[in-house]
Design a protein around this motif. Structure first.
Motif, short mmCIF file in Angstrom:
data_model
loop_
_atom_site.label_atom_id
_atom_site.label_comp_id
_atom_site.label_asym_id
_atom_site.label_seq_id
_atom_site.Cartn_x
_atom_site.Cartn_y
_atom_site.Cartn_z
N ARG A 240 1.06 -0.90 -0.14
CA ARG A 240 0.15 -0.04 -0.01
C ARG A 240 0.93 1.24 0.18
O ARG A 240 0.42 2.22 -0.52
N GLY B 1 -8.41 1.38 -3.41
CA GLY B 1 -9.68 1.42 -2.69
C GLY B 1 -10.52 2.41 -3.50
O GLY B 1 -11.73 2.85 -3.10
N ARG B 2 -9.98 3.41 -4.64
CA ARG B 2 -10.85 4.05 -5.39
C ARG B 2 -11.65 3.43 -6.39
O ARG B 2 -12.26 3.89 -7.15
N VAL C 222 -15.70 -3.10 -3.32
CA VAL C 222 -14.42 -2.85 -2.41
C VAL C 222 -14.88 -3.09 -1.13
O VAL C 222 -15.63 -2.08 -0.62
N HIS C 223 -14.03 -3.51 -0.06
CA HIS C 223 -14.43 -3.68 1.28
C HIS C 223 -13.27 -3.83 2.20
O HIS C 223 -12.22 -4.40 1.49
N THR C 224 -13.14 -3.62 3.36
CA THR C 224 -12.25 -3.90 4.39
C THR C 224 -12.85 -5.39 5.02
O THR C 224 -13.96 -5.56 5.10
N SER D 123 -5.21 -2.04 5.32
CA SER D 123 -5.88 -0.75 5.64
C SER D 123 -6.05 -0.65 7.27
O SER D 123 -6.05 -1.47 7.83
N LEU E 202 -7.72 -4.53 3.05
CA LEU E 202 -8.62 -3.91 2.09
C LEU E 202 -8.59 -5.00 0.84
O LEU E 202 -7.68 -5.16 0.09
N VAL F 186 -10.44 -5.83 -2.80
CA VAL F 186 -11.31 -5.62 -4.19
C VAL F 186 -11.72 -7.08 -4.83
O VAL F 186 -10.68 -7.77 -5.09
#
Length: 321
Positions: free
Chosen positions: A161, A172-173, A196-198, A221, A230, A232
């Motif tokens: 990251r 994350g975008r 997209v989630h944690t 994250s 994080l 995707v």
């Protein structure tokens, strides 16, 4: 009559005061004698001052080292990442053109296995086999127990990251419907982002094989603390390829992301000891040679050892940091 005779002439009768010109001045009062208690207080005050000075110097040096390491993570390590990626891109490009890129079985860790492209993020990176901290310094890594991109099953790719170029810094975008493309020895494949989630630190819902033909991009994250994952999630568009047999069934904890790689601990201790020895030598040389001579001789050595310490420290941190 001389001036001296006038000074020492007899006083007139009835005079009781001595003229001021012949009065000897009194010596100024000297310092009061210092007793054992006063000397003890002076020693304690001096020792306290020395301790505070050393403590302040130590905190200043520590702060400068932390700042230098942060600059290394976001700056110098990016240069190393860029150089490595250029080499890996040439290798995987050549292998894809020649039709010899690996597609299954046991692949040597560190081998480039795919090209990853995310148009929304302007990301174009070579993916290597393996996901421990040392390998993720080179670029995104493919979890060895998962199929390669385009094959049947759930593909897992991890990336850093912040450090070493931070290839997954902006994942994350991504939004639902964005495209993720991958090129392997079996062709070119497109995945469509679902969400997209944690998720939890263990990542049991990400690293499990599950069902379907999906791709998971995994990083840490928040950015500098790596407390959670994080993720995707994307679904393969089109028909998947068959997964060749012989893939590994197990990986070490160091390959699961958010884990440190203890393999560099010995080298970290070694380079740190050499750095301390060099720093003591620089302090001794400063007293013997002077400032500028010491600066010219010791600065390159200290800078090199500091970079080696930083390079050995990064794999000890969470691998997706």
């Amino acid at each position: 009559m001389t001036d001296l005779d006038a000074v020492w002439a007899p006083l007139p009768p009835g005079t009781t005061e001595i003229p001021p010109e012949i009065v000897e001045p009194e010596p100024p009062p000297g310092p009061a004698p210092k007793g054992p208690r006063h000397e003890r207080r002076e020693r304690q005050r001096t020792a306290k001052h020395d301790v505070m000075r050393v403590l302040g110097l130590g905190l200043t040096i520590f702060g400068l080292v932390v700042l230098a390491y942060f600059l290394y993570l976001v700056g110098a390590s990016r240069l190393e990442y860029g150089r490595t990626q250029r080499t890996l891109t040439k290798i995987i490009g050549s292998n894809l053109s020649a039709g010899i890129a690996p597609i299954g079985g046991r692949i040597m860790p560190g081998t480039p296995v795919a090209m990853l492209e995310i148009p929304r993020l302007h990301l174009h990176a070579a993916v290597v086999e393996g996901t421990n901290g040392a390998l993720l310094k080179q670029g995104p890594g493919h979890l060895r127990t998962s199929p390669l991109p385009g094959q049947r099953g759930n593909v897992v790719i991890m990336g850093r990251r912040v450090a070493y170029g931070g290839p997954f810094r902006n994942v994350g975008r991504l939004r639902e419907g964005d495209l993720i493309r991958a090129s392997t020895g079996q062709g070119k494949f497109t995945y469509v982002v679902d969400d997209v989630h944690t998720t939890n630190r263990k990542g049991t819902d990400v690293l499990a094989k599950g069902s379907g033909n999906r791709l998971a991009l995994v990083t840490s994250s928040p950015e500098l603390f790596a407390e959670r994952r994080l993720v995707v999630r994307a679904t393969l568009r089109g028909t998947p390829k068959l997964t060749p047999i012989g893939r590994p069934n197990e990986v070490s904890d160091q390959e699961l992301g958010l884990q440190s790689d203890g393999s560099t601990m010995l080298s970290l201790v070694l380079w740190t000891e050499l750095l301390l020895v060099a720093a003591v030598g620089a302090a001794w040389a400063y007293r013997r040679w002077g400032r500028w001579n010491t600066w010219l001789v010791t600065t390159p050595v200290l800078a090199l050892l500091l970079l080696l310490v930083f390079d050995s420290l990064t794999p000890v941190l969470p691998s997706t940091l």
